[in-house]
Design a protein around this motif. Sequence first.
Motif: not given
Length: 224
Positions: A170, A173, A222
């Motif tokens: 994350f 992303n 994402l």
Amino acid sequence: MKIDIITCLPRLLDSFFAHSILQRAQVGGYVEVVVHDLRDYTADKHRRVDDYAFGGGAGMVMQIEPIARCIRSLQAERPYDEVIYMTPDGTRLNQQTTNALSLRQNLIILCGHYKGVDERVRELFITKEISIGDYVLSGGELAAAVLSDAIIRLLPGVLNDETSALTDSFQDNLLAPPVYTRPAEFEGHRVPDILLSGHEAKIDEWRHEQALERTRIRRPDLLD
Ligand code: ADE
């Protein structure tokens, strides 16, 4: 950083903060976590923190008075950057929010229970409402623990390997690439040769491609 967690079930959080990285972060002075028992802020002898909902309906509602007393007594000691309420109808937690909160000095986290808190608590005291996912937990304690963990591991010095948090899933992303350790071969299944090559630039490139591929397959949203 200081995190004050307000809850009517303080014992639920004890073991969570007493182990591993979160314990080391406190012992090392990177964060101070104080759990406050909401019942210590009640005025009645039964130490009640909830009451029936006006207008009827199933489920109890957390009263404003003990919460107001607790938050005000904390705010009298220092300014708080955010007063966060953990609730399934809050904004869904993600890495960006976690990164931003890790740069703050003082946070209050209020754990909800029963049917939630009297709406006036949200209007008068809460600056941020956070959900950890689209499902309902029995209380906000687990959610507060999740949020605290995600924040505390980002504080500089908390993780042994300083770059480790930056390569988490994350960040940027992207999901994290696959990782391997010894043995190099298990029952005929070999670690990709590139990782054993010692060629750092090529390994970085491979990891980036793997991260992209994994994100494309598992979480294409994402990449949007
Ligand atoms: N309290 C109950 N469910 C929750 C959730 N999903 N996120 C945050 N707090 C909660």
